[in-house]
Scaffold this active site. Structure first.
Site, PDB file in Angstrom:
ATOM      1  N   GLU A 428       0.825  -0.885   0.107  1.00  0.00           N
ATOM      2  CA  GLU A 428      -0.469  -0.019  -0.176  1.00  0.00           C
ATOM      3  C   GLU A 428       0.826   1.239   0.058  1.00  0.00           C
ATOM      4  O   GLU A 428       1.587   1.278   1.037  1.00  0.00           O
ATOM      5  CB  GLU A 428      -0.741  -0.055   1.463  1.00  0.00           C
ATOM      6  CG  GLU A 428      -1.483   1.023   1.432  1.00  0.00           C
ATOM      7  CD  GLU A 428      -2.019   1.183   2.924  1.00  0.00           C
ATOM      8  OE1 GLU A 428      -1.588   0.514   4.194  1.00  0.00           O
ATOM      9  OE2 GLU A 428      -2.394   2.277   3.286  1.00  0.00           O
ATOM     10  N   ASP A 501       0.198  -1.134   6.118  1.00  0.00           N
ATOM     11  CA  ASP A 501       0.336  -0.331   7.435  1.00  0.00           C
ATOM     12  C   ASP A 501      -0.913  -1.196   8.520  1.00  0.00           C
ATOM     13  O   ASP A 501      -1.767  -1.898   8.585  1.00  0.00           O
ATOM     14  CB  ASP A 501      -0.059   0.986   7.598  1.00  0.00           C
ATOM     15  CG  ASP A 501       0.958   1.464   6.830  1.00  0.00           C
ATOM     16  OD1 ASP A 501       1.423   1.675   6.671  1.00  0.00           O
ATOM     17  OD2 ASP A 501       0.519   2.853   6.370  1.00  0.00           O
ATOM     18  N   ASP A 503      -2.746  -0.185  11.051  1.00  0.00           N
ATOM     19  CA  ASP A 503      -3.803   0.568  11.073  1.00  0.00           C
ATOM     20  C   ASP A 503      -5.560   0.822  10.522  1.00  0.00           C
ATOM     21  O   ASP A 503      -5.101  -0.129   9.479  1.00  0.00           O
ATOM     22  CB  ASP A 503      -3.170   2.023  10.992  1.00  0.00           C
ATOM     23  CG  ASP A 503      -2.478   2.374   9.178  1.00  0.00           C
ATOM     24  OD1 ASP A 503      -2.876   2.073   8.358  1.00  0.00           O
ATOM     25  OD2 ASP A 503      -2.567   3.634   9.050  1.00  0.00           O
ATOM     26  N   ASP A 505      -6.674   2.242   8.275  1.00  0.00           N
ATOM     27  CA  ASP A 505      -6.760   2.319   6.091  1.00  0.00           C
ATOM     28  C   ASP A 505      -6.581   1.320   6.058  1.00  0.00           C
ATOM     29  O   ASP A 505      -5.867   0.898   4.923  1.00  0.00           O
ATOM     30  CB  ASP A 505      -5.435   3.547   6.216  1.00  0.00           C
ATOM     31  CG  ASP A 505      -6.707   4.806   5.948  1.00  0.00           C
ATOM     32  OD1 ASP A 505      -7.077   4.707   6.092  1.00  0.00           O
ATOM     33  OD2 ASP A 505      -5.978   5.878   6.632  1.00  0.00           O
TER      34      ASP A 505
END
Ligand code: 0R9
Length: 643
Positions: A428, A501, A503, A505
Site C-alpha cells: 500500500e 500498515d 492501522d 487504513d
C-alpha cells in the site's frame, strides 16, 4: 424428525485392528493433531448423538467444556447397549470404545451411519487419543459406568445405580502427548453445533463453556425450521429479494432437504451436505440442483415472456447470481471423491435431486409470480453483465496476447521465473513501495505498489472488475486470470503477500484485497498462496544494544520484561511507534518484514467458507450496524484480517 431404523446387532461389530495403530498414526484417523484434530474428537462423539437423533430416539444434546478442558457430551437417546457382546465377550459398550471400527458402521449391509465426521471413525479413536474417557450409560433401569486411560480399560462397565431414564454421557480429556493443544475454541465449536442443529430439524443442542467461572459462555440451538432457518441465518446481513426462503423437502429413498433465498448481492453461496458432512467440493447432488435451477427458470422465463424468442437462454451462473442455498441429502452408501474426499460421487443422486427440484420449484414459481419476476429480472440483468464481462475479458485477453510480456508498469519484478520460490509483495502506498523495492531481495521478491482508491468488489459485478485500473495490475502480476478463467497452475508467484500498515487504513486495504481474492481468485486462498505481512509496531533502541522490533502490544510488554531482567531499565530505552510502513527505511523493512529468515507471515486460510462469506458481506457491505458490532467483537481479527 426423520426416523432411521437400524439395529446395531452384535454380529455387525467387526474386530479389525487395535488402538495402538491409532496412537501411532493419529493424523490418519483424526485428520491432524492440531486444534483442528482436537475439535474432530468432539465432533466424533457428538455425531454419535446426532445419529441417535436421526434414528428418532434423541431430542437433546448437552455439551460442556468443563474446567481443565474436560469435554462432556450427553444425549438422551436409548443409551449404548450394555449386554455382553457374543464375539468379544465383553460389554457392547466397551467393545465400541476399545475395538477400532466397531460401532456398526463398517459392519456392512444393513448397518449404516447417517451422520459422520471427517473420518467417521468414532468412539474408539477418541478413546485411543485421550488421556482418559469416562462413559456413563442410563439404560434398562440402571446407571452403568466404565473408564479408560489412553485407550486401555481401567474400570470395566459396571452398574453403579438405578435410573428410569435413558441416555449416554461421555467425558474425556484429549491426550496432551498427542495433540499440540488441549485448548478448545468455543467459537469454532459453537459454529459447528449451530450448523448441526440447522441440519437436524428440531434437535436441541445446548453448549456451555465453564472453563472460566467468571465468564461462563452459553448457547442453545434448536431450529424447527431446519434449513429454512439456516438460510435465514446466512442472509441475516443481506438484502433479500423475497421474504421467505423457498423450501423443499422430500423423504424418499434419498431424503432431500433444500432451502434457498435470493439476495441483491452478486455472489453465489450454495452449501451442500451429505449425511451432515459439508461436501465442500460439491458433487452429484449439487449438479442436480444446479441443472434444475437453470431449466426451471428458463422454462418459466419463456412461458411468461420474460425472455423473448430472439434472446439466448439464461446460463446457470445468471440464475444463481445472489442465491443463498443449502442442500442437504442423506445417502446410505455415500461415495466420496475429490482431493479432500468431500465430493459426492453417487451418480443416481443427480437425477433424484434434479427432478425433485424441478417439480417443487416450478410449482413455487407458478404460485408466487412476484417472487419469480424479481428473481428473473435479476437473472436477466446478470446475463447482460455476463455478456459485458465477456467483452471486457476478451479485451484484456487480446491486449495481453498482443503484449505478452507487458507486466504492470509499477511492478518491480524479480529475476527468478520459478513460481515456487517467487513472491510478490502487494504494497500500500508509493513511499512504502519505494522502500520495499530497495530493500527486497530482487532475485525472488517482486513488489507491486497499490495506489489510490481500490474497488470494493463486493459492490461490483464482474464486468466492472475486468479492466479496472486498480485491480488489473494485480490480475496481470499474479498471471493466472480471474473468476471462471482462473488457473492456479499459471500463478507467477508462490506467495502473494499483502503488505499494509497496521492501522485502520491498512486494515481496509487488506480487507479489499482479500475480498477480491476470495470472490475472484478463491483457489489462490484455498491453495495457501495468500499471506499477510506483519510489519512491526515498535522499535526499542539504546546505544550499544541491537534494535529490538515488537509486532504486538503483548510483544512490547514481553520485551520490556526481558530487558528489565537483564538490567536494562525501561526509561533508558528509546521507543519508536511505527505509524506506517513508509516510516521504515529499506534496510529496516527488509530486516523486520521481508527477510524470510526473520519475518512473520500470516498465511490466509479458509477453513470455513460460510464464515468467510459472512465476514466479507459484513466488512464490505452496506449495513453499518452489524459491521460495527463485528469489528467491536473481533478487534483482533480486524487487526490480522485472517479469514
Ligand atoms: C454422548 C455420546 N453418545 C454416544 O456416543 C452414543 C452412542 C449411542 C448408540 C446408541 C444410542 N445412543 C448412543 N449414544 C444405540 C443404541 C441401540 C442401537 N443403536 C445405537 C440400541 O439400543 O439398540 N450406539 C452407537 C453404536 C452403538 N450404540 C452400538 F454399536 F453399541 F450398538
Amino acid at each position: 424428525m426423520e426416523k432411521y431404523e437400524h439395529k446395531y446387532g452384535a454380529e455387525q461389530i467387526q474386530v479389525l485392528e487395535g488402538l495402538e495403530a491409532v496412537r501411532k498414526r493419529p493424523g490418519m484417523y483424526i485428520g491432524s493433531t492440531s486444534v483442528r484434530g482436537l475439535h474432530h474428537m468432539v465432533y466424533e462423539i457428538v455425531d454419535n448423538c446426532v445419529d441417535e437423533a436421526l434414528a428418532g430416539y434423541c431430542t437433546e444434546i448437552n455439551i460442556v467444556i468443563e474446567p481443565g478442558n474436560v469435554m462432556s457430551v450427553e444425549d438422551n437417546g436409548r443409551g449404548i447397549p450394555v449386554e455382553i457382546h457374543p464375539k468379544t465377550k465383553i460389554s457392547t459398550a466397551e467393545t465400541v470404545y476399545t475395538v477400532l471400527h466397531a460401532g456398526g458402521k463398517f459392519g456392512g449391509d444393513s448397518g449404516y451411519k447417517v451422520s459422520g465426521g471427517l473420518h467417521g471413525v468414532g468412539a474408539s479413536v477418541v478413546n485411543a487419543l485421550s488421556n482418559w474417557v469416562e462413559v456413563t450409560i442410563q439404560r434398562d433401569g440402571g446407571i452403568y459406568q466404565m473408564y479408560f486411560e489412553k485407550g486401555k480399560t481401567v474400570k470395566k462397565l459396571e452398574k453403579i445405580g438405578e435410573s428410569n431414564k435413558t441416555g449416554t454421557k461421555v467425558r474425556f480429556v484429549a491426550d496432551d502427548t498427542i495433540f499440540e493443544t488441549q485448548e478448545f475454541d468455543y467459537e469454532v465449536l459453537e459454529t459447528r453445533f449451530r450448523e448441526m442443529a440447522f441440519l437436524t430439524k428440531g434437535l436441541k443442542i445446548n453448549f456451555e463453556d465453564q472453563r472460566d467461572p467468571e465468564n461462563i459462555k452459553k448457547s442453545s440451538f434448536c431450529f424447527e425450521g431446519g434449513l429454512k432457518s439456516f438460510v435465514e441465518f446466512l442472509n441475516k446481513n443481506k438484502e433479500c429479494l423475497h421474504k421467505e426462503p423457498i423450501y423443499i423437502e422430500k423423504n424418499g429413498e434419498v431424503p432431500v432437504e433444500i432451502a434457498m433465498q435470493y439476495t441483491t448481492s452478486y455472489s453465489e453461496n450454495i452449501y451442500t451436505f451429505v449425511n451432515n458432512i459439508n461436501t465442500i467440493e460439491g458433487g452429484t447432488h449439487l449438479e442436480g440442483f444446479k441443472r434444475a435451477l437453470t431449466k426451471v427458470f428458463n422454462d418459466y422465463a419463456r412461458t411468461h415472456n420474460l425472455l423473448k424468442e430472439k434472446d439466448a437462454n439464461l446460463q446457470g451462473e445468471d440464475v444463481r447470481e445472489g442465491i443463498t442455498a443449502v442442500v442437504s441429502i442423506k445417502v446410505k452408501e455415500p461415495q466420496f471423491e475429490g482431493q479432500t474426499k468431500t465430493k459426492l460421487g453417487n451418480s443416481e443422486v443427480t437425477g433424484i435431486v434434479q427432478s425433485m427440484v424441478n417439480d417443487a420449484l416450478s410449482t413455487f414459481l407458478e404460485e408466487n409470480p412476484n417472487v419469480a419476476k424479481s428473481i428473473l429480472e435479476k437473472s436477466v440483468s446478470a446475463a447482460r453483465a455476463r455478456e459485458a464481462a465477456r467483452k471486457a475479458r476478451e479485451l484484456v485477453r487480446r491486449k495481453s496476447a498482443l503484449e505478452t510480456t507487458t507486466l504492470p508498469g509499477k511492478l518491480a519484478d524479480c529475476s527468478s521465473k520459478n513460481a515456487e520460490e517467487c513472491e510478490v509483495y502487494i504494497v500500500e502506498g508509493d513511499s512504502a513501495g519505494g522502500s520495499a523495492k530497495q530493500g527486497r531481495d530482487r532475485r525472488f521478491q517482486a513488489i507491486l505498489p497499490l495506489w489510490g482508491k481500490m474497488l470494493n468488489v463486493e459492490k461490483a459485478r464482474a464486468d466492472k472488475i475486468y479492466g479496472n485500473d486498480k485491480l488489473n495490475p494485480v490480475i496481470v502480476a499474479v498471471g493466472a486470470g480471474i473468476g471462471k478463467d482462473f488457473d492456479i497452475t499459471k500463478i507467477r508467484y508462490g506467495k502473494v503477500i499483502i503488505m499494509a500498515d497496521a492501522d485502520v487504513d491498512g486494515a481496509h486495504i487488506r480487507t479489499l484485497m482479500l475480498t477480491f481474492f476470495f470472490r475472484y481468485m478463491r483457489p489462490l486462498i484455498e491453495n495457501g498462496n495468500v499471506y499477510l505481512a506483519q510489519p512491526p509496531l515498535y522499535k526499542l533502541s539504546k546505544k550499544g544494544m541491537e534494535d529490538i522490533y515488537c509486532y504486538t502490544d503483548e510483544g512490547l510488554d514481553k520485551a520490556f520484561a526481558e530487558l528489565e531482567e537483564k538490567g536494562v531499565a525501561r526509561d533508558t530505552l528509546s521507543i519508536q511507534r511505527y505509524k506506517g510502513l513508509g516510516e521504515m527505511n529499506p534496510e529496516q523493512l527488509w530486516e523486520t518484514t521481508m527477510n524470510p529468515e526473520k519475518r512473520t507471515l500470516i498465511q490466509v486460510t479458509m477453513d470455513d467458507a460460510i464464515k468467510a462469506d459472512e465476514t466479507f458481506t459484513l466488512l464490505m457491505g452496506d449495513d453499518v450496524d452489524p459491521r460495527r458490532q463485528f469489528i467491536e467483537k473481533n478487534a483482533k481479527f480486524v487487526k490480522n484480517l485472517d479469514i
